[in-house]
Design a protein around this motif. Structure first.
Motif, PDB file in Angstrom:
ATOM      1  N   PHE A   1     -65.942  24.432 -36.664  1.00  0.00           N
ATOM      2  CA  PHE A   1     -65.072  24.344 -35.488  1.00  0.00           C
ATOM      3  C   PHE A   1     -63.665  24.775 -35.899  1.00  0.00           C
ATOM      4  CE2 PHE A   1     -68.372  21.209 -34.648  1.00  0.00           C
ATOM      5  CZ  PHE A   1     -68.668  21.420 -33.310  1.00  0.00           C
ATOM      6  N   TRP A   2     -63.012  25.568 -35.039  1.00  0.00           N
ATOM      7  CA  TRP A   2     -61.578  25.819 -35.193  1.00  0.00           C
ATOM      8  C   TRP A   2     -60.842  24.678 -34.505  1.00  0.00           C
ATOM      9  CZ3 TRP A   2     -59.329  28.940 -38.443  1.00  0.00           C
ATOM     10  CH2 TRP A   2     -59.995  30.079 -38.884  1.00  0.00           C
ATOM     11  N   ILE A   3     -59.973  23.976 -35.249  1.00  0.00           N
ATOM     12  CA  ILE A   3     -59.295  22.794 -34.729  1.00  0.00           C
ATOM     13  C   ILE A   3     -57.788  22.929 -34.936  1.00  0.00           C
ATOM     14  CG2 ILE A   3     -61.274  21.280 -35.129  1.00  0.00           C
ATOM     15  CD1 ILE A   3     -59.869  20.303 -37.677  1.00  0.00           C
ATOM     16  N   ASP A   4     -57.024  22.115 -34.206  1.00  0.00           N
ATOM     17  CA  ASP A   4     -55.576  22.079 -34.365  1.00  0.00           C
ATOM     18  C   ASP A   4     -55.206  21.259 -35.601  1.00  0.00           C
ATOM     19  OD1 ASP A   4     -55.218  23.567 -32.048  1.00  0.00           O
ATOM     20  OD2 ASP A   4     -55.212  21.778 -30.775  1.00  0.00           O
ATOM     21  N   ALA A   5     -53.950  21.430 -36.022  1.00  0.00           N
ATOM     22  CA  ALA A   5     -53.487  20.719 -37.220  1.00  0.00           C
ATOM     23  C   ALA A   5     -53.536  19.208 -37.037  1.00  0.00           C
ATOM     24  CB  ALA A   5     -52.060  21.163 -37.564  1.00  0.00           C
ATOM     25  N   SER A   6     -53.360  18.745 -35.794  1.00  0.00           N
ATOM     26  CA  SER A   6     -53.368  17.301 -35.547  1.00  0.00           C
ATOM     27  C   SER A   6     -54.743  16.672 -35.760  1.00  0.00           C
ATOM     28  CB  SER A   6     -52.902  17.015 -34.115  1.00  0.00           C
ATOM     29  OG  SER A   6     -53.742  17.663 -33.173  1.00  0.00           O
ATOM     30  N   GLN A   7     -55.806  17.502 -35.828  1.00  0.00           N
ATOM     31  CA  GLN A   7     -57.156  16.968 -35.989  1.00  0.00           C
ATOM     32  C   GLN A   7     -57.640  16.996 -37.439  1.00  0.00           C
ATOM     33  OE1 GLN A   7     -58.492  19.800 -32.613  1.00  0.00           O
ATOM     34  NE2 GLN A   7     -59.950  18.117 -32.465  1.00  0.00           N
ATOM     35  N   ARG A   8     -56.783  17.409 -38.364  1.00  0.00           N
ATOM     36  CA  ARG A   8     -57.214  17.555 -39.762  1.00  0.00           C
ATOM     37  C   ARG A   8     -57.722  16.239 -40.338  1.00  0.00           C
ATOM     38  NH1 ARG A   8     -52.795  20.186 -43.457  1.00  0.00           N
ATOM     39  NH2 ARG A   8     -54.477  19.907 -44.961  1.00  0.00           N
ATOM     40  N   GLU A   9     -56.920  15.179 -40.185  1.00  0.00           N
ATOM     41  CA  GLU A   9     -57.310  13.899 -40.770  1.00  0.00           C
ATOM     42  C   GLU A   9     -58.606  13.390 -40.156  1.00  0.00           C
ATOM     43  OE1 GLU A   9     -55.965  12.632 -43.331  1.00  0.00           O
ATOM     44  OE2 GLU A   9     -54.367  14.135 -43.428  1.00  0.00           O
ATOM     45  N   GLN A  10     -58.762  13.571 -38.847  1.00  0.00           N
ATOM     46  CA  GLN A  10     -60.002  13.142 -38.196  1.00  0.00           C
ATOM     47  C   GLN A  10     -61.196  13.911 -38.756  1.00  0.00           C
ATOM     48  OE1 GLN A  10     -60.180  14.028 -34.031  1.00  0.00           O
ATOM     49  NE2 GLN A  10     -62.210  13.136 -33.752  1.00  0.00           N
ATOM     50  N   ALA A  11     -61.026  15.241 -38.946  1.00  0.00           N
ATOM     51  CA  ALA A  11     -62.121  16.048 -39.484  1.00  0.00           C
ATOM     52  C   ALA A  11     -62.469  15.638 -40.905  1.00  0.00           C
ATOM     53  CB  ALA A  11     -61.740  17.536 -39.429  1.00  0.00           C
ATOM     54  N   HIS A  12     -61.445  15.367 -41.725  1.00  0.00           N
ATOM     55  CA  HIS A  12     -61.701  14.892 -43.088  1.00  0.00           C
ATOM     56  C   HIS A  12     -62.479  13.580 -43.063  1.00  0.00           C
ATOM     57  CE1 HIS A  12     -59.728  17.819 -45.542  1.00  0.00           C
ATOM     58  NE2 HIS A  12     -58.554  17.677 -44.951  1.00  0.00           N
ATOM     59  N   ALA A  13     -62.065  12.684 -42.169  1.00  0.00           N
ATOM     60  CA  ALA A  13     -62.718  11.377 -42.103  1.00  0.00           C
ATOM     61  C   ALA A  13     -64.181  11.498 -41.675  1.00  0.00           C
ATOM     62  CB  ALA A  13     -61.960  10.468 -41.136  1.00  0.00           C
ATOM     63  N   LEU A  14     -64.511  12.508 -40.859  1.00  0.00           N
ATOM     64  CA  LEU A  14     -65.892  12.704 -40.405  1.00  0.00           C
ATOM     65  C   LEU A  14     -66.751  13.446 -41.421  1.00  0.00           C
ATOM     66  CD1 LEU A  14     -65.281  13.627 -36.641  1.00  0.00           C
ATOM     67  CD2 LEU A  14     -66.172  11.477 -37.546  1.00  0.00           C
TER      68      LEU A  14
END
Length: 702
Positions: free
Chosen positions: A468-481
């Motif tokens: 998925f291409w995501i915004d910078a604000s979603q980085r931590e959420q993506a790492h956590a998942l």
């Protein structure tokens, strides 16, 4: 004797030893303050020092660019809290002992806070103290503690993803081992820091509760001491001891509030590496439209009857002036950018009138990268494009791992491509393409994520994994998942690196081969002279090296390769046979790359019947020109593909072990159908390694 003692004292007082002894001595002094009586002047010094330390900590936290730059903050929080509590105990002792002598009994600092800051009014002092405690305890400390708690949890959950991202950058050649080690250390420190801040915030909360209790205890204790022991009137005792207690409480709570604000500043920072003051000015006061609208609203409010018109008009005028200044600065920057653009269009009409020449014949780039216009900042040297640095790192890593220096990557923009698209070409032919979005991140699903993401669904161009291409604000959420998160330049660089490794043999031209031989001749000139051109031409050597690269064998051990070629070239000139001899010499390295360490060599093997049929076809077809019957070939391809997939599913590399006579034929035949399959000969496996057949490959109908 005296000389030796002086020398030992000098050695003890070195700057390093003084720094090492400073912290223990300070802690011992703080603890001593709780049990030893202090004069009023010494108490003034420590109260002033406490205020100075609090201000210093707050300023350091404001100018810190990243939380880890102030990694000692949790310890500082503990020490300053302990210092305040020790001062409270010391001041309580002197207030109760000497409070009856006058308002300056506990020092000038407490007197100033008790008289001048609250006007000597007991009720006002209590109200101010309670308000400060509420602000510190309920607002600042609670909010900072909650941020630290959430940050600690998300940082810990994101650690596996960050570690995978570091490993991906290391494998792609974007960073070296030292940089990877440093980044892993920073990831661990970040987790430890937020965990420590989560616990350290409890110190400040406990300090606020202790301040309230100490205030109540001091007032009650002071009244008892003043009335019972010193025969003071009740009103005088209340006024004297209450003001001293309030002054004591205020002189402790104000530094505590400052420290709490510093803690909030540290844990509430986001990723921008700049100080807080610079970020506030840049992000709040840099938009002239916002400033202009705010000035208009404040100006309208200032015209309402009954409002403080002068104050509102002054603030509106100041904001309007700032907006006007920002508009002027933006106009100057735009004009400077327009003047800096090259005037290439003016020279174009003159060039059209020239006759065609050989200069118009442009050579085809060996490696080319074309980008859409939105990707230009990534490859623009003037804008410090991140992709340029990564490509330089890729070429260096490729040379270290494969064994020769590839042609440079020529980068150009292509307006025919989509704005976010890129195209990778080898000798003018496209070998890969994709899209990248600067400012966004690609969250790659490695196969074990715990949930989906909200973003643009796509696939990783290098390995075709869902992403998925995501915004910078979603980085931590993506790492956590559990996603592996990389930026846009890393996506393009990884794709380019994968394609370069895949087409390594095509990148080894005659020029690169000659450059490689020249490089080897600097250390072993006689070895190269005996081979080229005495026994083999450069083209023959090139063909052998390309055969090795075609099958994923690196050519770093050029000394062994040249020695084998020099030994066999007088009797053998066939590049395929020479490649076979070289592979046997490199067998240890080949097997080591497939099965690291000294583990068993778990391979697939041919069914004896199938092996006999293939040997007969090899004999009748004359070696390289052997022909396999179509039904047998179809069954062999299907069975090899199925068996290879089973090998990969159980975590083993798909490796087929065959007799030396069949290795070249089967490797070339099976390569297109199963790209990940490696075919090795019995003679290439070192005698020190144990062979275990984990699967048997049969023929058609098996």
């Amino acid at each position: 004797m005296a000389t030796n003692e002086t020398l030992n004292l000098r050695m003890l007082l070195t700057p390093t030893n003084v720094r090492m002894l400073g912290a223990p001595i300070f802690i011992i002094m703080v603890l001593s303050m709780m049990v030893l009586p202090l004069p009023a002047f010494v108490l003034d010094v420590f109260f002033t020092f406490n205020i100075a330390i609090a201000v210093m900590v707050m300023l350091v936290s404001m100018y810190t660019r990243r939380p880890l730059e102030f990694s000692v903050f949790p310890t500082v929080l503990l020490v300053t809290t302990l210092l305040r509590l020790a001062l409270n105990v010391a001041s309580t002792r002197i207030v109760l002992l000497e409070g009856h002598t006058g308002p300056d009994a506990a020092g000038k600092v407490i007197e100033a806070f008790g008289h001048f800051l609250v006007g000597g009014n007991t009720a006002i002092g209590i109200v101010v103290f309670v308000i400060l405690v509420v602000i510190n305890f309920v607002v600042v400390t609670k909010g900072a503690g909650r941020i630290a708690e959430v940050a600690a949890r998300f940082t810990l959950d994101a650690m596996p993803g960050k570690q995978m991202a570091i490993d991906a950058d290391l494998n792609a050649g974007l960073i070296d081992e030292a940089a990877a080690k440093q980044r892993r250390k920073e990831v661990a420190q970040e987790s430890e820091f937020y965990g420590a801040m989560d616990g350290a915030s409890k110190f400040v909360r406990g300090d606020a509760v202790a301040g309230i209790l100490i205030l109540l205890i001091n007032i009650v204790g002071g009244l008892l001491v003043g009335i019972v022991q010193h025969d003071m009137e009740a009103g005088v005792a209340v006024n004297t001891y209450t003001l001293l207690t309030i002054g004591d409480g205020l002189v402790a709570q104000i530094p505590a509030l400052i420290i709490s604000v510093a803690a909030g500043l540290v844990v509430s920072r986001v990723g921008d590496e700049a100080d807080v003051g610079g970020l506030v000015i840049t992000q709040v006061f840099s938009n002239p439209r916002v400033l202009m609208l705010t000035a208009a609203i404040i100006g309208v409010l200032g015209l309402i009857p009954g409002m403080p018109n002068l104050v509102f008009i002054l603030i509106a005028s100041a904001l309007g002036w700032l907006a006007w200044r920002r508009i002027g600065i933006e106009r100057q920057e735009a004009e400077a950018a327009a003047r800096a653009k090259p005037a290439a269009a003016a020279a174009q009409p003159a060039a059209e009138s020239l006759e065609a020449s050989w200069n118009d014949v442009a050579p085809v780039d060996v490696l080319g990268l074309e980008v859409g216009y939105r990707l230009i900042p990534m490859v623009d040297k003037g804008q410090d494009g991140e992709l340029l640095k990564r490509i330089r790192g890729l070429r260096k890593k490729f040379a270290q791992e494969v064994g020769f220096l590839s042609a440079p990557v020529h980068i150009r923009d292509n307006l025919e491509l989509k704005p976010n698209a890129y195209r990778i070409a080898l000798k003018g032919v496209e070998i890969g393409s994709g899209e990248a979005y600067p400012g966004q991140y690609l969250a790659i699903n490695p196969g074990r994520v715990s949930g989906p993401l909200a973003g643009r669904e796509t696939r990783d161009p290098a390995f075709n994994l869902p992403a998925f291409w995501i915004d910078a604000s979603q980085r931590e959420q993506a790492h956590a998942l559990g996603y592996t998160v990389v930026d846009a330049s890393t996506v393009v660089a990884t794709h380019l690196n994968n394609l370069i490794l895949t087409h390594a043999s095509e990148l080894l031209g005659r020029q690169e081969t000659q450059a490689l031989l020249d490089h080897i001749s600097k250390t072993t000139p006689k070895l190269v002279e005996d081979l080229v051109p005495a026994l083999l031409s450069v083209s023959a050597v090139q063909r052998v090296l390309q055969n090795l690269l075609d099958e994923g064998v690196n050519i770093r051990d050029m000394r062994t390769i040249i020695e084998v070629l020099a030994e066999n070239a007088p009797r053998v000139q066939d590049p395929i046979e020479l490649t076979t001899r070289v592979r046997q010499a490199l067998g240890r390295a080949i097997v080591q790359s497939l099965f690291p360490g000294n583990s068993d060599v778990q391979v697939m093997a041919l069914d004896p019947t199938l092996e006999r049929i293939l040997m007969q076809a090899m004999t009748s077809g004359g070696g390289e020109g052997a022909v396999i019957e179509p039904s047998l070939a179809d069954g062999l391809l299907r069975h090899v593909a199925e068996t290879s997939q089973r090998q990969e599913d159980i975590g083993l590399p798909p490796v087929l072990l065959v007799p030396p006579q069949l290795r070249w034929l089967l490797s070339r035949f099976l390569r297109r159908a199963v790209p990940s399959l490696k075919v090795i000969a019995n003679s290439e496996v070192p005698e020190t390694r144990t062979i275990r057949v984990s699967a048997m490959v049969g023929g058609a109908g098996r």
